[in-house]
Design a protein around this motif. Sequence first.
Motif, mmCIF file in Angstrom:
data_model
loop_
_atom_site.group_PDB
_atom_site.id
_atom_site.type_symbol
_atom_site.label_atom_id
_atom_site.label_comp_id
_atom_site.label_asym_id
_atom_site.label_seq_id
_atom_site.Cartn_x
_atom_site.Cartn_y
_atom_site.Cartn_z
ATOM 1 N N SER A 131 0.828 -1.209 0.000
ATOM 2 C CA SER A 131 0.000 0.000 0.000
ATOM 3 C C SER A 131 0.860 1.256 0.000
ATOM 4 C CB SER A 131 -0.936 0.000 1.217
ATOM 5 O OG SER A 131 -0.238 0.269 2.413
ATOM 6 N N GLU A 141 -6.443 5.520 -4.063
ATOM 7 C CA GLU A 141 -7.610 4.665 -3.865
ATOM 8 C C GLU A 141 -7.209 3.200 -3.749
ATOM 9 O OE1 GLU A 141 -10.590 5.301 -6.778
ATOM 10 O OE2 GLU A 141 -10.954 7.402 -6.225
ATOM 11 N N MET A 144 -5.732 2.619 -0.303
ATOM 12 C CA MET A 144 -6.787 2.537 0.713
ATOM 13 C C MET A 144 -7.498 1.187 0.636
ATOM 14 S SD MET A 144 -8.386 6.396 0.625
ATOM 15 C CE MET A 144 -9.519 6.026 1.982
ATOM 16 N N GLY A 145 -7.688 0.669 -0.581
ATOM 17 C CA GLY A 145 -8.321 -0.631 -0.735
ATOM 18 C C GLY A 145 -7.496 -1.754 -0.129
ATOM 19 N N GLN A 148 -7.798 -1.432 3.620
ATOM 20 C CA GLN A 148 -9.119 -1.870 4.056
ATOM 21 C C GLN A 148 -9.207 -3.394 4.034
ATOM 22 O OE1 GLN A 148 -11.594 0.240 5.257
ATOM 23 N NE2 GLN A 148 -12.414 -1.734 5.937
ATOM 24 N N LEU A 151 -7.845 -4.654 7.224
ATOM 25 C CA LEU A 151 -8.824 -4.455 8.297
ATOM 26 C C LEU A 151 -9.936 -5.497 8.216
ATOM 27 C CD1 LEU A 151 -9.199 -0.558 8.301
ATOM 28 C CD2 LEU A 151 -7.925 -1.964 9.931
ATOM 29 N N ASN A 152 -10.410 -5.772 7.016
ATOM 30 C CA ASN A 152 -11.493 -6.741 6.845
ATOM 31 C C ASN A 152 -11.070 -8.146 7.249
ATOM 32 O OD1 ASN A 152 -13.102 -4.690 5.868
ATOM 33 N ND2 ASN A 152 -12.759 -5.191 3.710
ATOM 34 N N LYS A 155 -10.989 -8.465 11.672
ATOM 35 C CA LYS A 155 -12.056 -7.765 12.376
ATOM 36 C C LYS A 155 -12.017 -7.993 13.883
ATOM 37 C CE LYS A 155 -15.200 -7.585 8.438
ATOM 38 N NZ LYS A 155 -16.537 -7.961 7.894
ATOM 39 N N GLU A 166 -3.794 1.935 10.547
ATOM 40 C CA GLU A 166 -4.405 3.197 10.963
ATOM 41 C C GLU A 166 -3.480 4.375 10.694
ATOM 42 O OE1 GLU A 166 -5.539 2.766 15.006
ATOM 43 O OE2 GLU A 166 -7.057 1.223 14.619
ATOM 44 N N LEU A 169 -3.472 5.040 6.896
ATOM 45 C CA LEU A 169 -4.712 5.686 6.469
ATOM 46 C C LEU A 169 -4.698 7.163 6.846
ATOM 47 C CD1 LEU A 169 -7.330 2.935 7.365
ATOM 48 C CD2 LEU A 169 -6.716 3.719 5.066
#
Length: 243
Positions: A131, A141, A144-145, A148, A151-152, A155, A166, A169
């Motif tokens: 990233s 973008e 960020m994907g 994310q 993060l997914n 959880k 974090e 981001l």
Amino acid sequence: MAVLMNQQNQPLEAIEAIKSFRHLCSKQAQEPLDNVLLDLFKKCGRFTEHISLLKQKLRLIQQGAAFNGKSTKTARSHGRKFQVSIKQETTRVLGNLGWAYMMQHDYCSAEIVYRKAQALEPDDNKACNLSVCVMRQGKVEEAMGLLQGVLNNNKRGKSKSLDRVEALLKEIGESKTEVRTREECQSAASRLEDLEWVWCRVDGGSQEEEEAEWNAAVEVHRKGNRLRVFQEITSALKEEVAF
């Protein structure tokens, strides 16, 4: 001797000692010496030599010469022993190679390497580094994907990379990024072509089946066949910069 020199904060002397006397060491000692050299190059910031040695390690894997021709090796960490497979070693070396390119601010090359490492064996830390590579090239973008996605996948908050996600981001939201040029991308693709060939696994199947494929690849190569590790990625990059 080189390890002792390093402990005495004499890394440059340790590098020269290894280069001068490694020809006197056995074949089995060469891989451990390479690992010591990698640490020394990293400590001294000699990333060009660091990258060259990592590429050499990839070629040894491709030639079936890593692990003294075996499919696994015994490693030690914090007093315990564990087995490392060829695939795990390849992914580790690719990750280190991507990091070394990042240290040279060569984010195009680092992106290519990290994408292949992620295709072989996904890892949160490598995803974060990837990233960073795409963010530094202005692909916000996509960066960020990727974050994310980490993060997914975590959880329940178990990953050690969540704090870094974090922070990245936040950095994306606050900083401006530089867009890579066509010339930079073409240069990255041409530099990575000299890695020649390393095997790549077939997607799908169980972990046992994947390991069997990688172990079989050693025998396949010994019969004169080679499977590309960067073929699809470098080709895609060349197509991208052609427009």
